[in-house]
Design an enzyme around this catalytic site. Sequence first.
Site, short mmCIF file in Angstrom:
data_model
loop_
_atom_site.label_atom_id
_atom_site.label_comp_id
_atom_site.label_asym_id
_atom_site.label_seq_id
_atom_site.Cartn_x
_atom_site.Cartn_y
_atom_site.Cartn_z
N ARG A 91 0.86 -1.19 0.00
CA ARG A 91 0.00 0.00 0.00
C ARG A 91 0.90 1.23 0.00
O ARG A 91 2.00 1.21 0.52
CB ARG A 91 -0.89 0.03 1.24
CG ARG A 91 -1.93 -1.06 1.28
CD ARG A 91 -2.76 -0.99 2.57
NE ARG A 91 -3.73 -2.08 2.63
CZ ARG A 91 -3.48 -3.27 3.13
NH1 ARG A 91 -2.28 -3.55 3.65
NH2 ARG A 91 -4.40 -4.21 3.13
N LYS A 127 -2.13 -0.26 7.81
CA LYS A 127 -3.58 -0.50 7.83
C LYS A 127 -3.97 -1.67 8.74
O LYS A 127 -4.93 -1.58 9.49
CB LYS A 127 -4.09 -0.77 6.40
CG LYS A 127 -5.60 -0.94 6.34
CD LYS A 127 -6.10 -1.06 4.91
CE LYS A 127 -7.61 -1.20 4.89
NZ LYS A 127 -8.14 -1.28 3.52
N HIS A 134 -3.13 3.91 -5.48
CA HIS A 134 -3.52 2.50 -5.34
C HIS A 134 -3.24 1.70 -6.60
O HIS A 134 -3.25 0.48 -6.60
CB HIS A 134 -5.01 2.42 -4.98
CG HIS A 134 -5.29 1.52 -3.81
ND1 HIS A 134 -4.75 1.72 -2.57
CD2 HIS A 134 -6.02 0.38 -3.73
CE1 HIS A 134 -5.17 0.76 -1.76
NE2 HIS A 134 -5.93 -0.06 -2.44
N ARG A 148 -0.36 -0.97 -6.39
CA ARG A 148 -0.73 -2.25 -5.77
C ARG A 148 -1.62 -3.08 -6.70
O ARG A 148 -1.47 -4.29 -6.82
CB ARG A 148 -1.44 -1.95 -4.44
CG ARG A 148 -1.81 -3.14 -3.58
CD ARG A 148 -2.20 -2.61 -2.20
NE ARG A 148 -3.11 -3.46 -1.47
CZ ARG A 148 -2.74 -4.47 -0.67
NH1 ARG A 148 -1.46 -4.74 -0.53
NH2 ARG A 148 -3.63 -5.16 -0.01
N HIS A 200 -7.18 -10.12 1.21
CA HIS A 200 -8.58 -9.92 0.88
C HIS A 200 -9.44 -11.03 1.49
O HIS A 200 -8.96 -12.11 1.77
CB HIS A 200 -8.77 -9.90 -0.65
CG HIS A 200 -8.33 -8.63 -1.28
ND1 HIS A 200 -8.16 -8.50 -2.64
CD2 HIS A 200 -8.03 -7.42 -0.76
CE1 HIS A 200 -7.78 -7.27 -2.92
NE2 HIS A 200 -7.70 -6.59 -1.79
N TYR A 214 -10.97 -6.07 -7.41
CA TYR A 214 -9.87 -5.17 -7.04
C TYR A 214 -8.87 -5.00 -8.18
O TYR A 214 -8.41 -3.91 -8.45
CB TYR A 214 -9.17 -5.74 -5.80
CG TYR A 214 -8.03 -4.89 -5.30
CD1 TYR A 214 -8.25 -3.80 -4.47
CD2 TYR A 214 -6.71 -5.19 -5.64
CE1 TYR A 214 -7.21 -3.03 -4.00
CE2 TYR A 214 -5.67 -4.42 -5.19
CZ TYR A 214 -5.92 -3.34 -4.36
OH TYR A 214 -4.88 -2.57 -3.91
#
Length: 202
Positions: A40, A72, A150, A153, A176, A185
Amino acid sequence: MEFVQPIRDKAKIDAMKKLLKASNMRDYVLFTLGINSGLRISDLLTLTVGDVAIKGKKTPSISDRITLKEAKTGKTKSFPLGDTAKKAIREYLKSRKYDCSDPEQRSTPLFPSRKRGVEKGSRPISRIQAYRILNDVAKVVGIEERIGTHTLRKTFAYHAYQSGYDLSMIQKLLNHSSPGVTLRYIGITQDEMDNVYLSLNL
């Protein structure tokens, strides 16, 4: 989460790398490490020289692995560095003339800000700066999809999937909850899924 796309075209990735390397090694390494690690942006920007360089070596000798605590999730993540990322980091640290045995220099942000009013090398670039860097170079190479921090990633995950790596493995790498989340994603479109039916013809 930013609704942005991965960079699907490898030729455009190469073009972005070439432009970034010619203009700013820091930004080139940010991009290269980002698309080769799946980190990230919050974790990329907090990396220090000591996170990537072997301790006690004056000239840059790059670690085989990066180990960090994810901002995160709070989980420890450890992963190996591939040859492309290692080469980029080594070139960058040599160009910056870092003494990788100096504790003070080892604590320096890997991607330092050069904004006015910021003590030289004391703070990493901001997420907004990273966003601008990526968007500017993406526009130059003709990428029309929405690009953001993002994207790095997502690009890592998309190309891992396209290279034939198991979806459950990519799901685990990205932390995930389900394969469906991972497919959405990384931007696997309905057209790409439909193509499985159209191309099989057993």
